[in-house]
Enzyme design. Structure first.
Site, short mmCIF file in Angstrom:
data_model
loop_
_atom_site.label_atom_id
_atom_site.label_comp_id
_atom_site.label_asym_id
_atom_site.label_seq_id
_atom_site.Cartn_x
_atom_site.Cartn_y
_atom_site.Cartn_z
N CYS A 160 -83.82 69.61 -34.89
CA CYS A 160 -84.22 70.15 -35.98
C CYS A 160 -84.58 69.09 -36.84
O CYS A 160 -85.44 68.38 -36.83
CB CYS A 160 -83.40 71.25 -36.66
SG CYS A 160 -84.25 72.46 -37.71
N HIS A 162 -81.51 74.71 -32.69
CA HIS A 162 -79.93 74.15 -32.95
C HIS A 162 -78.76 74.50 -31.98
O HIS A 162 -78.10 75.29 -32.10
CB HIS A 162 -79.44 74.78 -34.20
CG HIS A 162 -80.03 74.36 -35.39
ND1 HIS A 162 -79.50 73.13 -36.23
CD2 HIS A 162 -81.15 74.95 -36.26
CE1 HIS A 162 -80.29 73.23 -37.40
NE2 HIS A 162 -81.18 73.99 -37.18
N GLU A 204 -76.27 73.14 -31.25
CA GLU A 204 -74.94 73.04 -31.72
C GLU A 204 -74.24 74.18 -32.36
O GLU A 204 -73.13 74.27 -32.98
CB GLU A 204 -74.76 71.66 -32.93
CG GLU A 204 -75.51 71.92 -34.26
CD GLU A 204 -76.81 71.74 -34.06
OE1 GLU A 204 -77.17 71.95 -33.46
OE2 GLU A 204 -77.48 71.67 -35.14
#
Ligand code: GLN
Length: 192
Positions: free
Chosen positions: A82, A170, A172
């Protein structure tokens, strides 16, 4: 043992730390995952992860700490997600400090503002991945040699150029460690 640094300047650093640790454990790879803040700490890493957050803030701090110089000089591998994707680009639609490691034109907040954030399953590495897009950028154009890994219609949302990997979404923030595993295995080549 190789070190993978999560750049700890701003953004969702903790989530990357946890996801990378999970990926390493799953792959049974002898790598140390640590948070890094300074050029000297970065210089000891084989790979660096730049999290989501505010690319303007992270970019400013990267320059202030001369972290960009170490990454370039030592050709350290980078995964940028991002805001990290924005920072890896050579061009954006906004005046801001960039690393310029992937030849691509990026549009910041390309999918719209916060309230237009969304989740969408995307196709990547011959499989599906839960893409979480939060004020996400996209690449509209990439240079020769930049590999496009995923798209949403005509918007490029994941790319690789040599040892630099960028996603507009994302990874994560999901339970799926596929992107981190790819970075560790294919980009850092550190699976025995
Ligand atoms: N739009 C933000 C930026 O350009 C990135 C948002 C994010 O990382 N979730 O910095």
């Amino acid at each position: 043992m190789i070190k993978i640094g999560i750049l700890d300047l701003q953004g969702d650093v903790y989530e990357h730390l946890k996801t990378t640790q999970k990926a390493v454990k799953k792959m049974d790879t002898p790598a140390q995952i640590l948070k890094v803040k300074t050029a000297s700490e970065v210089s000891k890493c084989k790979g660096i992860i730049i999290s989501g957050g505010e690319s303007t803030v992270i970019g400013k701090l990267i320059k202030e700490e001369s972290i960009d110089q170490v990454i370039k000089k030592q050709k350290i591998a980078v995964l940028g997600t991002c805001a990290g994707m924005v920072l890896l680009s050579t061009k954006t639609d906004y005046e801001q400090p960039l690393l310029g490691l992937i030849d691509m034109q990026v549009k910041r907040n390309g999918f719209g503002r916060q309230r237009l954030s969304f989740q969408k399953e995307i196709e990547i590495f011959d499989g599906k991945f839960p893409g979480i897009f939060i004020r996400a950028p996209y690449a509209s154009e990439v240079g020769n040699g930049v590999k496009i890994l995923a798209k949403i219609k005509d918007k490029i949302v994941a790319v690789q150029d040599g040892n630099c990997l960028a996603t507009a979404f994302h990874p994560e923030l999901t339970q799926d460690t596929k992107i981190h595993e790819y970075f560790i295995k294919e980009v850092l080549n550190c699976v025995e």
